[in-house]
Design an enzyme around this catalytic site. Structure first.
Site, PDB file in Angstrom:
ATOM      1  N   THR A 101       0.843  -1.192   0.000  1.00  0.00           N
ATOM      2  CA  THR A 101       0.000   0.000   0.000  1.00  0.00           C
ATOM      3  C   THR A 101       0.884   1.250   0.000  1.00  0.00           C
ATOM      4  O   THR A 101       1.999   1.208   0.515  1.00  0.00           O
ATOM      5  CB  THR A 101      -0.883  -0.021   1.265  1.00  0.00           C
ATOM      6  OG1 THR A 101      -1.661  -1.211   1.236  1.00  0.00           O
ATOM      7  CG2 THR A 101      -1.807   1.183   1.343  1.00  0.00           C
TER       8      THR A 101
ATOM      9  N   GLY B 134       6.134  -0.707   0.307  1.00  0.00           N
ATOM     10  CA  GLY B 134       6.931   0.431   0.735  1.00  0.00           C
ATOM     11  C   GLY B 134       7.140   0.434   2.234  1.00  0.00           C
ATOM     12  O   GLY B 134       6.801  -0.528   2.936  1.00  0.00           O
ATOM     13  N   ALA B 135       7.713   1.514   2.733  1.00  0.00           N
ATOM     14  CA  ALA B 135       7.930   1.674   4.175  1.00  0.00           C
ATOM     15  C   ALA B 135       8.037   3.157   4.481  1.00  0.00           C
ATOM     16  O   ALA B 135       8.282   3.975   3.584  1.00  0.00           O
ATOM     17  CB  ALA B 135       9.203   0.962   4.602  1.00  0.00           C
ATOM     18  N   ASP B 136       7.850   3.475   5.753  1.00  0.00           N
ATOM     19  CA  ASP B 136       8.047   4.855   6.192  1.00  0.00           C
ATOM     20  C   ASP B 136       9.481   5.098   6.630  1.00  0.00           C
ATOM     21  O   ASP B 136      10.007   6.195   6.467  1.00  0.00           O
ATOM     22  CB  ASP B 136       7.069   5.168   7.321  1.00  0.00           C
ATOM     23  CG  ASP B 136       5.633   5.028   6.846  1.00  0.00           C
ATOM     24  OD1 ASP B 136       5.294   5.683   5.842  1.00  0.00           O
ATOM     25  OD2 ASP B 136       4.884   4.238   7.438  1.00  0.00           O
TER      26      ASP B 136
ATOM     27  N   GLY C 275       2.123   4.354   7.976  1.00  0.00           N
ATOM     28  CA  GLY C 275       1.735   5.732   7.716  1.00  0.00           C
ATOM     29  C   GLY C 275       0.446   5.816   6.912  1.00  0.00           C
ATOM     30  O   GLY C 275      -0.303   6.788   7.002  1.00  0.00           O
TER      31      GLY C 275
ATOM     32  N   LYS D 149       6.292   0.887   9.435  1.00  0.00           N
ATOM     33  CA  LYS D 149       5.254   0.975   8.415  1.00  0.00           C
ATOM     34  C   LYS D 149       3.947   1.401   9.085  1.00  0.00           C
ATOM     35  O   LYS D 149       3.830   1.391  10.291  1.00  0.00           O
ATOM     36  CB  LYS D 149       5.073  -0.394   7.726  1.00  0.00           C
ATOM     37  CG  LYS D 149       6.291  -0.757   6.857  1.00  0.00           C
ATOM     38  CD  LYS D 149       6.239  -2.168   6.282  1.00  0.00           C
ATOM     39  CE  LYS D 149       5.001  -2.493   5.535  1.00  0.00           C
ATOM     40  NZ  LYS D 149       4.696  -1.552   4.440  1.00  0.00           N
TER      41      LYS D 149
ATOM     42  N   GLU E   9      -0.681  -5.418   6.136  1.00  0.00           N
ATOM     43  CA  GLU E   9       0.682  -5.496   5.607  1.00  0.00           C
ATOM     44  C   GLU E   9       1.500  -6.520   6.399  1.00  0.00           C
ATOM     45  O   GLU E   9       2.249  -7.320   5.828  1.00  0.00           O
ATOM     46  CB  GLU E   9       1.348  -4.116   5.686  1.00  0.00           C
ATOM     47  CG  GLU E   9       0.738  -3.129   4.691  1.00  0.00           C
ATOM     48  CD  GLU E   9       1.232  -1.707   4.864  1.00  0.00           C
ATOM     49  OE1 GLU E   9       1.927  -1.418   5.867  1.00  0.00           O
ATOM     50  OE2 GLU E   9       0.922  -0.869   3.989  1.00  0.00           O
TER      51      GLU E   9
ATOM     52  N   LYS F 164      14.054   7.277   3.080  1.00  0.00           N
ATOM     53  CA  LYS F 164      13.490   6.375   4.094  1.00  0.00           C
ATOM     54  C   LYS F 164      14.565   5.633   4.899  1.00  0.00           C
ATOM     55  O   LYS F 164      14.260   5.016   5.910  1.00  0.00           O
ATOM     56  CB  LYS F 164      12.563   5.343   3.431  1.00  0.00           C
ATOM     57  CG  LYS F 164      11.466   5.928   2.553  1.00  0.00           C
ATOM     58  CD  LYS F 164      10.414   6.629   3.360  1.00  0.00           C
ATOM     59  CE  LYS F 164       9.272   7.166   2.523  1.00  0.00           C
ATOM     60  NZ  LYS F 164       8.408   6.158   1.965  1.00  0.00           N
TER      61      LYS F 164
ATOM     62  N   SER G 198       2.116   5.220  -1.995  1.00  0.00           N
ATOM     63  CA  SER G 198       2.394   5.803  -3.307  1.00  0.00           C
ATOM     64  C   SER G 198       3.446   4.999  -4.075  1.00  0.00           C
ATOM     65  O   SER G 198       3.351   4.866  -5.309  1.00  0.00           O
ATOM     66  CB  SER G 198       2.843   7.258  -3.154  1.00  0.00           C
ATOM     67  OG  SER G 198       4.024   7.347  -2.387  1.00  0.00           O
TER      68      SER G 198
HETATM   69  C1  ABF Z   1       2.902   1.564   3.123  1.00  0.00           C
HETATM   70  O1  ABF Z   1       2.885   2.822   2.549  1.00  0.00           O
HETATM   71  C2  ABF Z   1       3.284   1.781   4.451  1.00  0.00           C
HETATM   72  O2  ABF Z   1       3.339   0.888   5.420  1.00  0.00           O
HETATM   73  C3  ABF Z   1       3.918   3.045   4.591  1.00  0.00           C
HETATM   74  O3  ABF Z   1       3.148   3.673   5.552  1.00  0.00           O
HETATM   75  C4  ABF Z   1       3.675   3.678   3.294  1.00  0.00           C
HETATM   76  C5  ABF Z   1       4.808   4.194   2.513  1.00  0.00           C
HETATM   77  O4  ABF Z   1       4.230   5.074   1.642  1.00  0.00           O
HETATM   78  P1  ABF Z   1       4.883   5.751   0.425  1.00  0.00           P
HETATM   79  O5  ABF Z   1       5.342   4.682  -0.490  1.00  0.00           O
HETATM   80  O6  ABF Z   1       3.730   6.546  -0.100  1.00  0.00           O
HETATM   81  O7  ABF Z   1       5.985   6.610   0.941  1.00  0.00           O
HETATM   82  O8  ABF Z   1       3.742   0.715   2.473  1.00  0.00           O
END
Ligand code: ABF
Length: 222
Positions: free
Chosen positions: A32, A86-88, A100, A98, A107, A125, A34
């Site tokens: 999940t 993804g990750a924060d 955000g 993770k 996840e 990140k 962007s």
């Molecule tokens: C998810 O999307 C998350 O766990 C994390 O919060 C976020 C990262 O978002 P982005 O790719 O928009 O920076 O994977």
């Protein structure tokens, strides 16, 4: 390069990384956010090479379906070959923060079920010590006050994320002011608070691979 260009580059690198794993019966776990959204758009170009996906959020499931990519219930599949998300924040050991996007519980479930977890992120990140990004905690709504008081005892400053309900019908506390020097221990401690559904530390099950989009190209950490 802009941050969006780095995310796009890493989404494309993720496709290159998983292409050898894609077969007619392969299930791909999809995260999940962007960066994951850009990955979904790239994955759509290869949708005839694999069986389908499981998704870590309703939003990602809708985006996958919009591309005509099958989305299965996790209970309907035997194996998730690879999970891309993804990750924060990530440290150099691939422990992650993770959540955000409030999808941390699903996840973490998909990550737990996956043979390989590939995290995709832009270079902003990567940190030495986790915790500058507030740690998200999904809580059962009636336990929110109790969980917040317990988090204060652990040294954090919990802030209720107003107007957010997770896909599971729960609420989110974001915990500020944590220097997370032992992510495995803190993940366990927070899990032991009654009323916590999930916390956003992915340390008991960290990523296996981190593809990092940098101005000097894609870096792979394992
Ligand atoms: C998810 O999307 C998350 O766990 C994390 O919060 C976020 C990262 O978002 P982005 O790719 O928009 O920076 O994977």
């Amino acid at each position: 390069m802009t941050q969006d260009e780095l995310k796009q580059a890493v989404a494309e690198a993720a496709i290159e990384h998983i292409l050898p794993m894609l077969q007619a019966d392969t299930i791909v776990g999809v995260g999940t956010g962007s960066t994951a959204n850009l990955f979904i758009d790239e994955l759509a170009k290869h949708k005839h090479r694999f069986d389908g996906t499981v998704a870590s959020s309703e939003a990602s499931a809708q985006r996958l379906k919009g591309h005509g990519i099958p989305v299965y219930s996790l209970n309907a599949v035997n194996e998730v070959r690879v999970y891309i998300d993804g990750a924060d924040e990530s440290d150099h050991h691939l422990n992650l923060i993770k959540g955000g996007g409030a999808a941390l519980t699903r996840e973490k479930i998909v990550a737990a079920c996956s043979d390989l977890f590939v995290c995709i992120a832009d270079e902003s990140k990567l940190v030495d010590v986790l915790g500058a990004f507030p740690l998200p905690i999904e809580v059962i709504p009636m336990a929110r006050g109790h969980v917040a008081r317990e988090l204060v005892k652990l040294g954090g400053t919990p802030v209720y994320r107003a107007n957010v309900i997770t896909d599971n019908g729960n609420q989110i506390l974001d915990v500020h002011n944590l220097d997370i020097l032992d992510p495995v221990a803190l993940e366990q401690s927070i899990n032991n608070i009654v009323g916590v559904v999930t916390n956003g530390l992915f340390a008991a099950r960290p990523a296996d691979v981190l593809l990092l989009g940098t101005k000097d190209g894609i870096k792979t950490l394992e």
